[in-house]
Design a protein around this motif. Sequence first.
Motif, PDB file in Angstrom:
ATOM      1  N   GLU A  68       0.832  -1.208   0.000  1.00  0.00           N
ATOM      2  CA  GLU A  68       0.000   0.000   0.000  1.00  0.00           C
ATOM      3  C   GLU A  68       0.865   1.257   0.000  1.00  0.00           C
ATOM      4  O   GLU A  68       0.567   2.223  -0.701  1.00  0.00           O
ATOM      5  CB  GLU A  68      -0.937   0.002   1.210  1.00  0.00           C
ATOM      6  N   TYR A  69       1.938   1.247   0.778  1.00  0.00           N
ATOM      7  CA  TYR A  69       2.854   2.391   0.760  1.00  0.00           C
ATOM      8  C   TYR A  69       3.514   2.547  -0.613  1.00  0.00           C
ATOM      9  O   TYR A  69       3.704   3.663  -1.086  1.00  0.00           O
ATOM     10  CB  TYR A  69       3.923   2.272   1.850  1.00  0.00           C
ATOM     11  N   ARG A  70       3.858   1.449  -1.244  1.00  0.00           N
ATOM     12  CA  ARG A  70       4.462   1.504  -2.584  1.00  0.00           C
ATOM     13  C   ARG A  70       3.471   2.106  -3.575  1.00  0.00           C
ATOM     14  O   ARG A  70       3.818   2.947  -4.389  1.00  0.00           O
ATOM     15  CB  ARG A  70       4.908   0.113  -3.024  1.00  0.00           C
ATOM     16  N   ARG A  71       2.213   1.664  -3.498  1.00  0.00           N
ATOM     17  CA  ARG A  71       1.183   2.190  -4.390  1.00  0.00           C
ATOM     18  C   ARG A  71       1.001   3.693  -4.181  1.00  0.00           C
ATOM     19  O   ARG A  71       0.948   4.471  -5.128  1.00  0.00           O
ATOM     20  CB  ARG A  71      -0.148   1.469  -4.148  1.00  0.00           C
ATOM     21  N   LEU A  72       0.929   4.113  -2.919  1.00  0.00           N
ATOM     22  CA  LEU A  72       0.798   5.536  -2.613  1.00  0.00           C
ATOM     23  C   LEU A  72       1.985   6.328  -3.129  1.00  0.00           C
ATOM     24  O   LEU A  72       1.832   7.430  -3.664  1.00  0.00           O
ATOM     25  CB  LEU A  72       0.651   5.744  -1.107  1.00  0.00           C
ATOM     26  N   SER A  73       3.162   5.774  -2.967  1.00  0.00           N
ATOM     27  CA  SER A  73       4.365   6.439  -3.453  1.00  0.00           C
ATOM     28  C   SER A  73       4.310   6.675  -4.950  1.00  0.00           C
ATOM     29  O   SER A  73       4.573   7.779  -5.432  1.00  0.00           O
ATOM     30  CB  SER A  73       5.594   5.605  -3.099  1.00  0.00           C
ATOM     31  N   TYR A  74       3.945   5.642  -5.701  1.00  0.00           N
ATOM     32  CA  TYR A  74       3.845   5.778  -7.159  1.00  0.00           C
ATOM     33  C   TYR A  74       2.781   6.793  -7.562  1.00  0.00           C
ATOM     34  O   TYR A  74       2.997   7.626  -8.440  1.00  0.00           O
ATOM     35  CB  TYR A  74       3.542   4.427  -7.812  1.00  0.00           C
ATOM     36  N   GLU A  75       1.619   6.712  -6.927  1.00  0.00           N
ATOM     37  CA  GLU A  75       0.529   7.619  -7.294  1.00  0.00           C
ATOM     38  C   GLU A  75       0.862   9.072  -6.978  1.00  0.00           C
ATOM     39  O   GLU A  75       0.613   9.963  -7.793  1.00  0.00           O
ATOM     40  CB  GLU A  75      -0.758   7.210  -6.588  1.00  0.00           C
ATOM     41  N   LEU A  76       1.427   9.323  -5.796  1.00  0.00           N
ATOM     42  CA  LEU A  76       1.784  10.690  -5.435  1.00  0.00           C
ATOM     43  C   LEU A  76       2.910  11.230  -6.313  1.00  0.00           C
ATOM     44  O   LEU A  76       2.892  12.396  -6.716  1.00  0.00           O
ATOM     45  CB  LEU A  76       2.168  10.764  -3.956  1.00  0.00           C
ATOM     46  N   ASP A  77       3.876  10.383  -6.602  1.00  0.00           N
ATOM     47  CA  ASP A  77       4.983  10.805  -7.458  1.00  0.00           C
ATOM     48  C   ASP A  77       4.491  11.137  -8.875  1.00  0.00           C
ATOM     49  O   ASP A  77       4.892  12.148  -9.460  1.00  0.00           O
ATOM     50  CB  ASP A  77       6.057   9.716  -7.510  1.00  0.00           C
ATOM     51  N   GLU A  78       3.610  10.308  -9.398  1.00  0.00           N
ATOM     52  CA  GLU A  78       3.051  10.559 -10.729  1.00  0.00           C
ATOM     53  C   GLU A  78       2.235  11.858 -10.734  1.00  0.00           C
ATOM     54  O   GLU A  78       2.347  12.662 -11.657  1.00  0.00           O
ATOM     55  CB  GLU A  78       2.165   9.390 -11.144  1.00  0.00           C
ATOM     56  N   LEU A  79       1.455  12.064  -9.701  1.00  0.00           N
ATOM     57  CA  LEU A  79       0.660  13.283  -9.593  1.00  0.00           C
ATOM     58  C   LEU A  79       1.564  14.514  -9.536  1.00  0.00           C
ATOM     59  O   LEU A  79       1.316  15.511 -10.222  1.00  0.00           O
ATOM     60  CB  LEU A  79      -0.225  13.224  -8.346  1.00  0.00           C
ATOM     61  N   ALA A  80       2.618  14.441  -8.753  1.00  0.00           N
ATOM     62  CA  ALA A  80       3.524  15.583  -8.625  1.00  0.00           C
ATOM     63  C   ALA A  80       4.249  15.878  -9.935  1.00  0.00           C
ATOM     64  O   ALA A  80       4.447  17.041 -10.295  1.00  0.00           O
ATOM     65  CB  ALA A  80       4.537  15.313  -7.510  1.00  0.00           C
ATOM     66  N   HIS A  81       4.624  14.846 -10.669  1.00  0.00           N
ATOM     67  CA  HIS A  81       5.320  15.058 -11.939  1.00  0.00           C
ATOM     68  C   HIS A  81       4.398  15.586 -13.033  1.00  0.00           C
ATOM     69  O   HIS A  81       4.846  16.288 -13.939  1.00  0.00           O
ATOM     70  CB  HIS A  81       5.984  13.760 -12.409  1.00  0.00           C
ATOM     71  N   ASP A  82       3.114  15.247 -12.965  1.00  0.00           N
ATOM     72  CA  ASP A  82       2.155  15.667 -13.995  1.00  0.00           C
ATOM     73  C   ASP A  82       1.286  16.829 -13.548  1.00  0.00           C
ATOM     74  O   ASP A  82       0.190  17.033 -14.083  1.00  0.00           O
ATOM     75  CB  ASP A  82       1.259  14.484 -14.385  1.00  0.00           C
ATOM     76  N   ILE A  83       1.745  17.600 -12.592  1.00  0.00           N
ATOM     77  CA  ILE A  83       0.919  18.656 -12.011  1.00  0.00           C
ATOM     78  C   ILE A  83       0.457  19.671 -13.051  1.00  0.00           C
ATOM     79  O   ILE A  83      -0.646  20.206 -12.952  1.00  0.00           O
ATOM     80  CB  ILE A  83       1.655  19.351 -10.843  1.00  0.00           C
ATOM     81  N   GLU A  84       1.255  19.926 -14.070  1.00  0.00           N
ATOM     82  CA  GLU A  84       0.859  20.923 -15.076  1.00  0.00           C
ATOM     83  C   GLU A  84      -0.384  20.497 -15.853  1.00  0.00           C
ATOM     84  O   GLU A  84      -1.108  21.336 -16.373  1.00  0.00           O
ATOM     85  CB  GLU A  84       2.008  21.238 -16.040  1.00  0.00           C
ATOM     86  N   HIS A  85      -0.667  19.215 -15.908  1.00  0.00           N
ATOM     87  CA  HIS A  85      -1.873  18.729 -16.588  1.00  0.00           C
ATOM     88  C   HIS A  85      -3.140  19.006 -15.775  1.00  0.00           C
ATOM     89  O   HIS A  85      -4.244  18.954 -16.322  1.00  0.00           O
ATOM     90  CB  HIS A  85      -1.778  17.226 -16.873  1.00  0.00           C
TER      91      HIS A  85
END
Length: 100
Positions: free
Chosen positions: A24-41
Amino acid sequence: MMVFRAASEADRRYYLNAGEKAKEYRRLSYELDELAHDIEHYLDETGQIKPQHLTLMFEALILARYLILLDQWETDILYENLMMNLVYPRKNGWPVDLAA
């Protein structure tokens, strides 16, 4: 930056846990990281969050807040325990001559 920090904290917790909790922590890490990298969208031309993404961003920031607070809380406890051992050595803990 808050979402990046939370992604990093979730990733760190992945290594500290095992089993389903680690996944669950791994999943959260991936989702938050993806969100932060794609913030301009998620932003419009004025820099505001698009209405259709408000809920997603709100939930991400709440999750980020809790992960960061959890880290700060644990750090405070470790600091207090360390200071307690340095200033007031325990009989079954460190030798008295190593304290303070």
